[in-house]
Design a protein around this motif. Structure first.
Motif, PDB file in Angstrom:
ATOM      1  N   ASP A   1       0.807  -1.201  -0.036  1.00 28.25           N
ATOM      2  CA  ASP A   1       0.015  -0.065  -0.072  1.00 28.25           C
ATOM      3  C   ASP A   1       1.071   1.261   0.013  1.00 28.25           C
ATOM      4  OD1 ASP A   1       0.892   0.340   2.365  1.00 28.25           O
ATOM      5  OD2 ASP A   1      -0.885  -0.241   3.529  1.00 28.25           O
TER       6      ASP A   1
ATOM      7  N   ILE B   1      -6.012   1.801   2.332  1.00 23.23           N
ATOM      8  CA  ILE B   1      -6.565   1.814   1.072  1.00 23.23           C
ATOM      9  C   ILE B   1      -6.975   3.317   0.620  1.00 23.23           C
ATOM     10  CG2 ILE B   1      -7.931   0.518  -0.575  1.00 23.23           C
ATOM     11  CD1 ILE B   1      -8.735  -1.548   1.454  1.00 23.23           C
TER      12      ILE B   1
ATOM     13  N   ASN C   1      -5.427   4.521  -1.593  1.00 25.32           N
ATOM     14  CA  ASN C   1      -4.836   4.244  -3.099  1.00 25.32           C
ATOM     15  C   ASN C   1      -5.042   3.013  -3.381  1.00 25.32           C
ATOM     16  OD1 ASN C   1      -4.281   7.318  -4.046  1.00 25.32           O
ATOM     17  ND2 ASN C   1      -2.564   6.891  -2.496  1.00 25.32           N
ATOM     18  N   PRO C   2      -4.988   2.693  -4.719  1.00 22.50           N
ATOM     19  CA  PRO C   2      -5.213   1.161  -4.760  1.00 22.50           C
ATOM     20  C   PRO C   2      -4.160   0.389  -4.307  1.00 22.50           C
ATOM     21  CG  PRO C   2      -5.658   2.494  -6.762  1.00 22.50           C
ATOM     22  CD  PRO C   2      -5.211   3.409  -5.971  1.00 22.50           C
TER      23      PRO C   2
ATOM     24  N   THR D   1      -1.849  -3.185  -4.084  1.00 24.68           N
ATOM     25  CA  THR D   1      -1.173  -4.256  -4.939  1.00 24.68           C
ATOM     26  C   THR D   1      -1.227  -5.551  -4.257  1.00 24.68           C
ATOM     27  OG1 THR D   1       0.022  -2.421  -6.357  1.00 24.68           O
ATOM     28  CG2 THR D   1       0.816  -4.771  -6.693  1.00 24.68           C
TER      29      THR D   1
ATOM     30  N   SER E   1      -2.041  -7.845  -8.986  1.00 21.93           N
ATOM     31  CA  SER E   1      -3.075  -7.309  -9.561  1.00 21.93           C
ATOM     32  C   SER E   1      -3.358  -6.113  -8.282  1.00 21.93           C
ATOM     33  CB  SER E   1      -4.448  -8.395  -9.114  1.00 21.93           C
ATOM     34  OG  SER E   1      -4.548  -8.862  -8.197  1.00 21.93           O
ATOM     35  N   ASN E   2      -4.281  -5.126  -8.876  1.00 21.29           N
ATOM     36  CA  ASN E   2      -4.421  -3.873  -8.044  1.00 21.29           C
ATOM     37  C   ASN E   2      -6.179  -3.957  -7.579  1.00 21.29           C
ATOM     38  OD1 ASN E   2      -1.857  -2.709  -8.547  1.00 21.29           O
ATOM     39  ND2 ASN E   2      -2.352  -2.079 -10.362  1.00 21.29           N
ATOM     40  N   HIS E   3      -6.156  -3.569  -6.412  1.00 24.35           N
ATOM     41  CA  HIS E   3      -7.500  -3.562  -5.846  1.00 24.35           C
ATOM     42  C   HIS E   3      -7.675  -2.346  -5.275  1.00 24.35           C
ATOM     43  CE1 HIS E   3      -8.109  -7.968  -6.172  1.00 24.35           C
ATOM     44  NE2 HIS E   3      -6.891  -7.834  -6.197  1.00 24.35           N
ATOM     45  N   HIS E   4      -8.808  -1.557  -5.172  1.00 23.14           N
ATOM     46  CA  HIS E   4      -9.353  -0.241  -4.605  1.00 23.14           C
ATOM     47  C   HIS E   4     -10.613  -0.332  -4.148  1.00 23.14           C
ATOM     48  CE1 HIS E   4     -11.504   1.010  -8.069  1.00 23.14           C
ATOM     49  NE2 HIS E   4     -10.739   0.511  -8.702  1.00 23.14           N
ATOM     50  N   GLN E   5     -10.469   0.337  -3.094  1.00 21.55           N
ATOM     51  CA  GLN E   5     -12.086   0.612  -2.433  1.00 21.55           C
ATOM     52  C   GLN E   5     -12.051   1.837  -1.365  1.00 21.55           C
ATOM     53  OE1 GLN E   5     -14.756  -1.285  -3.362  1.00 21.55           O
ATOM     54  NE2 GLN E   5     -16.185  -0.001  -2.245  1.00 21.55           N
ATOM     55  N   THR E   6     -12.397   2.922  -1.740  1.00 20.28           N
ATOM     56  CA  THR E   6     -12.073   4.218  -0.753  1.00 20.28           C
ATOM     57  C   THR E   6     -13.407   4.464  -0.143  1.00 20.28           C
ATOM     58  OG1 THR E   6     -12.306   5.635  -2.533  1.00 20.28           O
ATOM     59  CG2 THR E   6     -10.262   4.770  -2.114  1.00 20.28           C
TER      60      THR E   6
ATOM     61  N   SER F   1     -13.539  -2.650   3.266  1.00 21.35           N
ATOM     62  CA  SER F   1     -13.198  -1.175   3.650  1.00 21.35           C
ATOM     63  C   SER F   1     -13.888  -0.662   4.772  1.00 21.35           C
ATOM     64  CB  SER F   1     -13.330  -0.588   2.478  1.00 21.35           C
ATOM     65  OG  SER F   1     -12.875   0.949   2.418  1.00 21.35           O
TER      66      SER F   1
END
Length: 246
Positions: free
Chosen positions: A6, A44, A46-47, A49, A73-78, A102
């Motif tokens: 992160d 999180i 930012n995305p 990895t 892979s990239n994952h994001h949830q803000t 999140s």
């Protein structure tokens, strides 16, 4: 190994890390990796990895181990959602599914000690320790599962050696519930729950919390240490300070 990176420090934060001599057997009936991390909460803002490197152990030589999954892979949830998010990752020889939630705002809860007192844990019982985050549906995090083996308990101190210790808890309206379940090993009663107990903690911005759960044959003392997490605002202020110094 499975690791996350992160924007807090960009270093690997291991979620699963086992050597060849300490591998895990996966089956169709039990395909879940027993996670050994993270060592700190994942931020999180930012995305993030996720890096996966898994191998199938050869019965003969290490050189004959075969790759099972290699993926980045990239994952994001803000934003906050009261449910678990599922993120699939498709590899050549298998598919992997990540489940995460999140929590905004959240604090880091570290189960620093979990100790057997006023009694002993019977050798005929396996153990399972989990943390349930009340603000999230399906929000149960497995901290230890001895499966068909004895509980990893220190003979001198009674401390239980957890596989993982860190969870995140929603700061507003959430609680973390630590549960301990004892079930029988082997015989006709294999898997039958013999005793269980739980203790709930309200989140704090700092400091520690102490609680106790009763199992009948022993009492379990639990200590949770709390700490704040970096936010997007904190990172922006730090970046502005670096620019000012230059």
């Amino acid at each position: 190994m499975v690791a996350a990176r992160d924007h807090a420090d960009h270093n690997r934060n291991f979620l699963f890390h086992r050597t060849r001599d300490n591998c895990q057997i996966l089956t169709q009936e039990d395909p879940y990796l027993l996670l050994t991390g993270p060592s700190r909460a994942i931020v999180i803002v930012n995305p993030i990895t996720l890096e996966v490197q898994l191998k199938v152990k050869s019965k003969t030589e290490p050189e004959k181990d075969e790759p099972l999954a290699f993926d980045i892979s990239n994952h994001h949830q803000t934003y906050f959602m009261e449910k678990v998010i599922y993120g699939p990752s498709f590899c050549r020889r298998c598919n992997i599914e990540f489940a995460y939630a999140s929590l905004v705002p959240s604090v880091e809860a570290t189960i620093s000690t979990i100790q057997v007192v006023d009694g002993t844990w019977p050798d005929c019982f396996r153990g399972r320790v989990a943390a349930h985050i009340t603000s999230i549906k399906e929000g149960t995090v497995l901290l230890l599962d001895s499966r068909d083996g004895a509980m990893p308990i220190s003979c001198s101190t009674g401390a239980i050696e957890l596989s993982r210790r860190v969870v995140s808890v929603n700061l507003k309206g959430g609680e973390v519930v630590i549960s301990v379940v004892a079930s029988r090993i082997g015989g006709e009663d294999a898997g039958v729950v013999a005793a269980q107990g739980e203790v709930a903690f309200r989140p704090k911005r700092a400091g520690t919390s102490h609680g106790t759960c009763e199992l009948g044959f022993c009492r379990i003392n639990v200590t949770v240490a709390w700490s704040l997490l970096s936010t997007l605002r904190d990172m922006r202020l730090a970046a502005e300070k670096r620019v000012t110094k230059k």
